[in-house]
Each structure stands twice: as C-alpha cells, then as structure tokens.
Design a protein around this motif. Structure first.
Motif, PDB file in Angstrom:
ATOM      1  N   ALA A  55       0.828  -1.211   0.000  1.00 27.28           N
ATOM      2  CA  ALA A  55       0.000   0.000   0.000  1.00 27.28           C
ATOM      3  C   ALA A  55       0.858   1.255   0.000  1.00 27.28           C
ATOM      4  CB  ALA A  55      -0.930  -0.017   1.208  1.00 27.28           C
ATOM      5  N   LYS A  56       1.897   1.259   0.820  1.00 24.39           N
ATOM      6  CA  LYS A  56       2.786   2.419   0.894  1.00 24.39           C
ATOM      7  C   LYS A  56       3.465   2.665  -0.440  1.00 24.39           C
ATOM      8  CE  LYS A  56       6.684   4.322   3.508  1.00 24.39           C
ATOM      9  NZ  LYS A  56       7.660   4.070   4.609  1.00 24.39           N
ATOM     10  N   ALA A  57       3.942   1.580  -1.088  1.00 27.13           N
ATOM     11  CA  ALA A  57       4.616   1.714  -2.385  1.00 27.13           C
ATOM     12  C   ALA A  57       3.662   2.206  -3.467  1.00 27.13           C
ATOM     13  CB  ALA A  57       5.221   0.368  -2.790  1.00 27.13           C
ATOM     14  N   ALA A  58       2.389   1.838  -3.348  1.00 20.39           N
ATOM     15  CA  ALA A  58       1.386   2.252  -4.331  1.00 20.39           C
ATOM     16  C   ALA A  58       0.783   3.616  -4.017  1.00 20.39           C
ATOM     17  CB  ALA A  58       0.272   1.207  -4.406  1.00 20.39           C
ATOM     18  N   GLY A  59       1.069   4.144  -2.810  1.00 26.88           N
ATOM     19  CA  GLY A  59       0.532   5.434  -2.418  1.00 26.88           C
ATOM     20  C   GLY A  59      -0.941   5.395  -2.060  1.00 26.88           C
ATOM     21  N   VAL A  60      -1.382   4.257  -1.476  1.00 31.68           N
ATOM     22  CA  VAL A  60      -2.782   4.117  -1.081  1.00 31.68           C
ATOM     23  C   VAL A  60      -2.848   3.597   0.352  1.00 31.68           C
ATOM     24  CG1 VAL A  60      -3.508   3.636  -3.457  1.00 31.68           C
ATOM     25  CG2 VAL A  60      -2.964   1.729  -1.934  1.00 31.68           C
ATOM     26  N   ASP A  61      -4.037   3.543   0.899  1.00 29.93           N
ATOM     27  CA  ASP A  61      -4.258   2.997   2.232  1.00 29.93           C
ATOM     28  C   ASP A  61      -4.316   1.463   2.153  1.00 29.93           C
ATOM     29  OD1 ASP A  61      -6.361   2.162   4.547  1.00 29.93           O
ATOM     30  OD2 ASP A  61      -5.228   3.935   5.127  1.00 29.93           O
ATOM     31  N   SER A  62      -3.883   0.802   3.224  1.00 32.07           N
ATOM     32  CA  SER A  62      -3.926  -0.666   3.255  1.00 32.07           C
ATOM     33  C   SER A  62      -5.324  -1.209   3.025  1.00 32.07           C
ATOM     34  CB  SER A  62      -3.397  -1.174   4.601  1.00 32.07           C
ATOM     35  OG  SER A  62      -2.067  -0.792   4.817  1.00 32.07           O
ATOM     36  N   ALA A  63      -6.340  -0.473   3.514  1.00 30.11           N
ATOM     37  CA  ALA A  63      -7.718  -0.925   3.342  1.00 30.11           C
ATOM     38  C   ALA A  63      -8.094  -1.037   1.873  1.00 30.11           C
ATOM     39  CB  ALA A  63      -8.673   0.037   4.052  1.00 30.11           C
ATOM     40  N   LEU A  64      -7.464  -0.216   1.045  1.00 31.09           N
ATOM     41  CA  LEU A  64      -7.772  -0.260  -0.385  1.00 31.09           C
ATOM     42  C   LEU A  64      -7.201  -1.516  -1.030  1.00 31.09           C
ATOM     43  CD1 LEU A  64      -9.232   1.402  -2.520  1.00 31.09           C
ATOM     44  CD2 LEU A  64      -7.064   2.506  -3.057  1.00 31.09           C
ATOM     45  N   VAL A  65      -6.029  -1.964  -0.569  1.00 31.91           N
ATOM     46  CA  VAL A  65      -5.452  -3.207  -1.075  1.00 31.91           C
ATOM     47  C   VAL A  65      -6.367  -4.377  -0.728  1.00 31.91           C
ATOM     48  CG1 VAL A  65      -3.452  -4.746  -1.012  1.00 31.91           C
ATOM     49  CG2 VAL A  65      -3.114  -2.270  -0.829  1.00 31.91           C
ATOM     50  N   HIS A  66      -6.842  -4.416   0.520  1.00 29.14           N
ATOM     51  CA  HIS A  66      -7.776  -5.469   0.928  1.00 29.14           C
ATOM     52  C   HIS A  66      -9.085  -5.367   0.145  1.00 29.14           C
ATOM     53  CE1 HIS A  66      -5.342  -7.043   4.161  1.00 29.14           C
ATOM     54  NE2 HIS A  66      -5.216  -5.847   4.720  1.00 29.14           N
ATOM     55  N   HIS A  67      -9.517  -4.154  -0.116  1.00 26.62           N
ATOM     56  CA  HIS A  67     -10.778  -3.941  -0.850  1.00 26.62           C
ATOM     57  C   HIS A  67     -10.711  -4.557  -2.246  1.00 26.62           C
ATOM     58  CE1 HIS A  67     -14.294  -1.937  -2.523  1.00 26.62           C
ATOM     59  NE2 HIS A  67     -13.537  -1.392  -3.444  1.00 26.62           N
ATOM     60  N   TYR A  68      -9.579  -4.368  -2.932  1.00 28.23           N
ATOM     61  CA  TYR A  68      -9.443  -4.876  -4.295  1.00 28.23           C
ATOM     62  C   TYR A  68      -9.084  -6.360  -4.346  1.00 28.23           C
ATOM     63  CZ  TYR A  68      -9.718  -0.384  -6.745  1.00 28.23           C
ATOM     64  OH  TYR A  68     -10.145   0.800  -7.281  1.00 28.23           O
ATOM     65  N   PHE A  69      -8.229  -6.828  -3.413  1.00 27.24           N
ATOM     66  CA  PHE A  69      -7.648  -8.158  -3.563  1.00 27.24           C
ATOM     67  C   PHE A  69      -7.879  -9.106  -2.390  1.00 27.24           C
ATOM     68  CE2 PHE A  69      -5.044  -5.201  -6.051  1.00 27.24           C
ATOM     69  CZ  PHE A  69      -5.191  -5.760  -7.310  1.00 27.24           C
ATOM     70  N   GLY A  70      -8.108  -8.610  -1.204  1.00 24.07           N
ATOM     71  CA  GLY A  70      -8.296  -9.494  -0.056  1.00 24.07           C
ATOM     72  C   GLY A  70      -6.988  -9.694   0.697  1.00 24.07           C
ATOM     73  N   THR A  71      -6.570 -10.945   0.860  1.00 27.46           N
ATOM     74  CA  THR A  71      -5.388 -11.273   1.657  1.00 27.46           C
ATOM     75  C   THR A  71      -4.095 -11.073   0.860  1.00 27.46           C
ATOM     76  OG1 THR A  71      -5.394 -13.577   0.937  1.00 27.46           O
ATOM     77  CG2 THR A  71      -6.744 -13.028   2.868  1.00 27.46           C
ATOM     78  N   LYS A  72      -2.970 -11.177   1.554  1.00 30.57           N
ATOM     79  CA  LYS A  72      -1.670 -11.079   0.882  1.00 30.57           C
ATOM     80  C   LYS A  72      -1.516 -12.187  -0.155  1.00 30.57           C
ATOM     81  CE  LYS A  72       2.458 -12.166   2.753  1.00 30.57           C
ATOM     82  NZ  LYS A  72       3.715 -12.052   3.542  1.00 30.57           N
ATOM     83  N   GLU A  73      -1.994 -13.391   0.176  1.00 26.36           N
ATOM     84  CA  GLU A  73      -1.925 -14.499  -0.785  1.00 26.36           C
ATOM     85  C   GLU A  73      -2.684 -14.168  -2.063  1.00 26.36           C
ATOM     86  OE1 GLU A  73      -3.312 -19.189  -1.208  1.00 26.36           O
ATOM     87  OE2 GLU A  73      -3.223 -18.239   0.761  1.00 26.36           O
ATOM     88  N   GLN A  74      -3.845 -13.542  -1.908  1.00 24.46           N
ATOM     89  CA  GLN A  74      -4.643 -13.182  -3.078  1.00 24.46           C
ATOM     90  C   GLN A  74      -3.994 -12.065  -3.886  1.00 24.46           C
ATOM     91  OE1 GLN A  74      -8.190 -12.588  -0.648  1.00 24.46           O
ATOM     92  NE2 GLN A  74      -9.253 -14.207  -1.781  1.00 24.46           N
ATOM     93  N   VAL A  75      -3.328 -11.134  -3.195  1.00 23.10           N
ATOM     94  CA  VAL A  75      -2.582 -10.089  -3.896  1.00 23.10           C
ATOM     95  C   VAL A  75      -1.456 -10.732  -4.700  1.00 23.10           C
ATOM     96  CG1 VAL A  75      -1.202  -7.991  -3.677  1.00 23.10           C
ATOM     97  CG2 VAL A  75      -3.074  -8.398  -2.087  1.00 23.10           C
ATOM     98  N   PHE A  76      -0.751 -11.673  -4.086  1.00 18.42           N
ATOM     99  CA  PHE A  76       0.347 -12.355  -4.758  1.00 18.42           C
ATOM    100  C   PHE A  76      -0.144 -13.098  -5.997  1.00 18.42           C
ATOM    101  CE2 PHE A  76       3.053 -16.179  -5.239  1.00 18.42           C
ATOM    102  CZ  PHE A  76       4.270 -15.559  -5.498  1.00 18.42           C
ATOM    103  N   GLU A  77      -1.250 -13.822  -5.851  1.00 23.20           N
ATOM    104  CA  GLU A  77      -1.775 -14.585  -6.986  1.00 23.20           C
ATOM    105  C   GLU A  77      -2.182 -13.662  -8.129  1.00 23.20           C
ATOM    106  OE1 GLU A  77      -4.569 -18.440  -7.927  1.00 23.20           O
ATOM    107  OE2 GLU A  77      -4.640 -17.533  -5.935  1.00 23.20           O
TER     108      GLU A  77
END
Length: 210
Positions: A55-77
């Motif tokens: 989230a920090k690298a993308a310049g967004v809030d962590s909640a937004l990463v979870h909103h789009y992708f869910g867990t870290k595993e899902q972000v990785f996939e």
C-alpha cells in the motif's frame, strides 16, 4: 459555529471500506497496486512483503489493497497471474512447426521471456517467493499446473504427456533459477544462444523421446 466540526451532511464511512479519496480512479489504482506488489515481492520475497508495504509503495491505504484483492496471498496470486502471462504463450510453440523441433522452439521462447528485462523482473518475483515460502509455492503450482503444464501436455499426443511436460518445465525452470536468480557462473554469463543449444535437446527428449 465550532471550528473543525464535521458538516451535517457528511455520512460516516464504514470501517474497513476505503474512502472516496482513497479509492482513486478505479482500474488505474488497481493496476498501480499490482505494479507495486510485483516490485515488493521481487525485492523482498513473499515472507518479507506485507500488505502495508504494498500500500505504501502504491501510495494508497492498506484498506484499499484489501478492498481490491483481499489477503496477501490473493494479492500475490493476482500479481503473478499478470506477470506470468507472457510465459503462458509457451504452448503455442508446440503447435508451430515439426514435432521433432519443438524442444528448441519452446526453449528459445522461454529464455526469450527471461532475457527481456520487462518480463524478467516479475518472473524473478514469482520464483524468489515460491522457493522461500510454501504459501507462495502453492499459488505458483496452481498457476503453472493449470495454465501452462496442462496446456502443453494437451498438445502432446504421446504416453505420459503430463509427466513429459513437467520434466521439460523442470529443466527450463531449473536452468532459469541457476542463471537468473542464484546467478551461478559460468551459466549466468553464458550467451543465450549457447544455453538454448545445450538445453533444447534435453527438453526435446523429455517431450517426445522414447
């Protein structure tokens, strides 16, 4: 009038949902998160990468990463599915030209993907994460089995087609791991044509040999 008090028409934001300012521009923000995720996984590996860091690298809030992708595993996939897309064109090499030359075509295609800096970086993220973390490895196995090996095996009209495809892939992934990730010499510095000339006959043997 009390200074700093919220206006009467401002609806409270539900917890865990990104605000309108955080949500950015939709698809563009999602792509930015994926780009940041690929960079983070490539540099840090799966274990040391966090949703907060992405989230920090993308310049967004962590909640937004979870909103789009869910867990870290899902972000990785999601990140590696996009990154792995060029390699998924490899089965087309099976269909082009004579079957007794398929080893060279497939080997040349795969190392062409690795030699391209634009596609090498995300592939490094995949391999580095998969060899250091079982969760990442499981995601990688699902992707490579369903979308790459299965497609290659389906184009080989020979006994044990699935095993043949896996052995060919193991040969290619193993050489790539030593050359691009571990950087063992002299393999890391050898010309790509020399690599293709040495590896292609072995891949051919796996795919069509007796």
């Amino acid at each position: 009038m009390t200074s700093g008090a919220p206006s009467g028409d401002a609806a409270p934001r539900r917890r865990g949902r990104p605000s309108r300012t955080q949500s950015g521009s939709g698809p563009a923000t999602r792509d930015r998160i994926l780009d940041a995720a690929r960079d983070e996984f490539s540099e840090r590996g799966y274990e040391k990468t966090s949703v907060r860091g992405i989230a920090k690298a993308a310049g967004v809030d962590s909640a937004l990463v979870h909103h789009y992708f869910g867990t870290k595993e899902q972000v990785f996939e999601a990140a590696i599915t996009v990154a792995f897309a060029p390699a998924l064109e490899a089965p087309a090499a099976i269909e082009e030209g004579p079957l007794d030359e398929v080893g060279e075509r497939l080997t040349r295609f795969i190392f062409g993907v690795w030699e391209n800096p634009a596609t090498r970086a995300p592939l490094l993220a995949i391999v580095r994460s998969a060899v250091t973390n079982e969760t990442a490895a499981a995601v990688f196995r699902r992707l490579i089995s369903a979308q790459l090996l299965g497609r290659i095996a389906g184009r080989i009209d020979l006994p044990d087609a699935e095993l043949r495809a896996e052995l060919a892939a193991a040969q290619l992934v193993g050489v790539a791991l030593l050359r691009y990730v571990i950087k063992v010499e002299p393999l890391a510095s050898a010309g790509v044509e020399q690599i293709v000339a040495r590896v292609a006959p072995v891949v051919q043997g796996h795919l069509t040999g007796a």
